[in-house]
Design an enzyme around this catalytic site. Structure first.
Site, PDB file in Angstrom:
ATOM      1  N   CYS A 105       5.210   4.453   1.916  1.00  0.00           N
ATOM      2  CA  CYS A 105       3.850   4.709   1.436  1.00  0.00           C
ATOM      3  C   CYS A 105       2.807   4.268   2.461  1.00  0.00           C
ATOM      4  O   CYS A 105       2.470   3.082   2.538  1.00  0.00           O
ATOM      5  CB  CYS A 105       3.626   3.995   0.107  1.00  0.00           C
ATOM      6  SG  CYS A 105       1.966   4.199  -0.542  1.00  0.00           S
ATOM      7  N   CYS A 139      -0.320   2.753   1.000  1.00  0.00           N
ATOM      8  CA  CYS A 139      -0.180   1.345   0.600  1.00  0.00           C
ATOM      9  C   CYS A 139      -0.160   0.424   1.814  1.00  0.00           C
ATOM     10  O   CYS A 139      -0.777  -0.630   1.802  1.00  0.00           O
ATOM     11  CB  CYS A 139       1.131   1.110  -0.157  1.00  0.00           C
ATOM     12  SG  CYS A 139       1.573   2.320  -1.390  1.00  0.00           S
ATOM     13  N   ASP A 140       0.585   0.791   2.836  1.00  0.00           N
ATOM     14  CA  ASP A 140       0.918  -0.174   3.898  1.00  0.00           C
ATOM     15  C   ASP A 140       0.328   0.148   5.268  1.00  0.00           C
ATOM     16  O   ASP A 140       0.450  -0.660   6.185  1.00  0.00           O
ATOM     17  CB  ASP A 140       2.454  -0.265   4.033  1.00  0.00           C
ATOM     18  CG  ASP A 140       3.093  -0.757   2.742  1.00  0.00           C
ATOM     19  OD1 ASP A 140       2.466  -1.574   2.047  1.00  0.00           O
ATOM     20  OD2 ASP A 140       4.206  -0.324   2.417  1.00  0.00           O
TER      21      ASP A 140
END
Ligand code: NAP
Length: 309
Positions: free
Chosen positions: A132, A135-136
């Site tokens: 992701c 997300c990261d």
């Protein structure tokens, strides 16, 4: 018989539990193999509204669970393996155990498809392997990263990562992207993205040190092997929706995702059965959109029950 059974404890399921709990429906949540869902495998969540400093995925899910419990949600650990939605009473089975409910909300999520390498498993999450970029990605400012895959997801991840990373290498097993033309064109035109065609990933380096240091690939045409130095490896080779136990009872598309009824994101072909989150949404796939769908499903379940009485 239960008023509402919610299957799955990701953002969608727990939000549905908070709403149905607050509506005094005393929801029962069935949690499977990965309580808390995909977010428990990510590190910091910086884009969930209301957390200006960010929150780690595990704590966010723990908070949602506590919030659901506060309003009377009960949890049971079990794996639903088949259902019968043909009658007024919805039946769900987990081995020898049978559950009965007036309404059901399915929020079983989707599992990212992985390469299946030991090193990938060891480095997943805090080690630098992720599925992701949203997300990261921000953790890789001014670093080199790789993305594996050739579809829209891989292109989207690679393009998103160019906002942070100094260089993004996109590794694809063929010499042509599967992605839509517009995404492929954008990806190929981006100066920060370098293509590594015809290549299969043989190893993710750094497993012994607990942090990604490179990705080794083999050219599938020439046999040439090399290691691409990088700090992060994003695997974007598709998702597998967790819909199999329900697939005979509910409509799914050719990739196995639940198909919502026209004009709705969460209503299924069976009245009183709703779907929410990544098991139906293959486009947005965000914690906040899953939570929103869980909320919609809960409100619709409550209204549907009121109409039946
Ligand atoms: P996808 O279209 O199925 O693409 C998966 C990619 O991963 C393919 O390029 C495939 O290679 C590769 N792959 C699969 N297994 C692999 C393996 N074991 N090793 C190496 N490579 C592997 O999946 P997706 O990109 O997640 O997209 C899923 C659906 O969501 C698509 O319909 C897509 O259009 C849609 N989507 C749309 C958007 C958007 O419109 N913005 C964004 C994301 C996703 P091959 O090409 O060789 O098969």
């Amino acid at each position: 018989m239960e008023n509402v059974i919610i299957v799955g404890t990701g953002c969608a399921g727990l939000t549905a539990a908070i709403y149905t709990g607050r509506a005094n429906l005393n929801p029962l949540v069935i949690e499977g193999n990965q309580p808390g869902g995909q977010l428990t495998t990510t590190s910091e969540v910086e884009n969930f509204p209301g957390w200006p400093e960010g929150i780690d995925g595990y704590s966010l899910m723990d908070n949602l669970r506590k919030q659901a419990t506060r309003f009377g949600t009960r949890f049971e650990n079990n794996l639903i393996d088949s259902v019968d939605f043909s009658g007024d009473v919805k039946i769900l089975k987990a081995g020898d155990k049978t559950y009965e409910a007036k309404t059901v909300i399915i929020s079983t999520g989707a599992s990212p498809r992985l390469l299946g390498l030991d090193s990938e498993k060891k480095l997943f999450g805090t080690g630098g392997v992720s599925t992701c970029a949203t997300c990261d990605g921000a953790f890789y400012r001014d670093m080199n990263v790789v993305v594996v895959g050739g579809g829209d997801s891989a292109c989207e991840e690679a393009l998103f990562l160019t906002r942070f990373a100094s260089k993004v290498t996109l590794i694809h097993r063929r010499d042509e992207l599967r992605a839509s033309k517009i995404m492929a064109d954008r990806t190929l035109a981006n100066e920060k993205i370098e293509m590594c065609w015809d290549s299969g990933v043989t190893n993710i380096e750094g497993a012994d040190d607990g942090a990604v240091s490179g990705v080794s690939v083999k050219n599938l045409k020439t046999g040439e092997e090399k290691t691409i130095p990088c700090k992060g490896a994003f695997i974007a080779i598709g998702h597998i929706p967790n819909t199999q136990p329900f697939a005979d009872a509910l409509k799914t598309d050719e990739n196995g995702y639940f198909l919502a009824e026209p004009g709705s994101q969460i209503r299924t072909n069976v009245p009183g059965v709703y779907v929410a989150g990544d098991c139906v949404d293959h486009i947005f796939r965000q914690a906040i959109t899953a939570a929103g769908m869980g909320c919609q499903a809960a409100i619709e379940a409550e209204r549907w029950m009121a109409e039946q009485e």
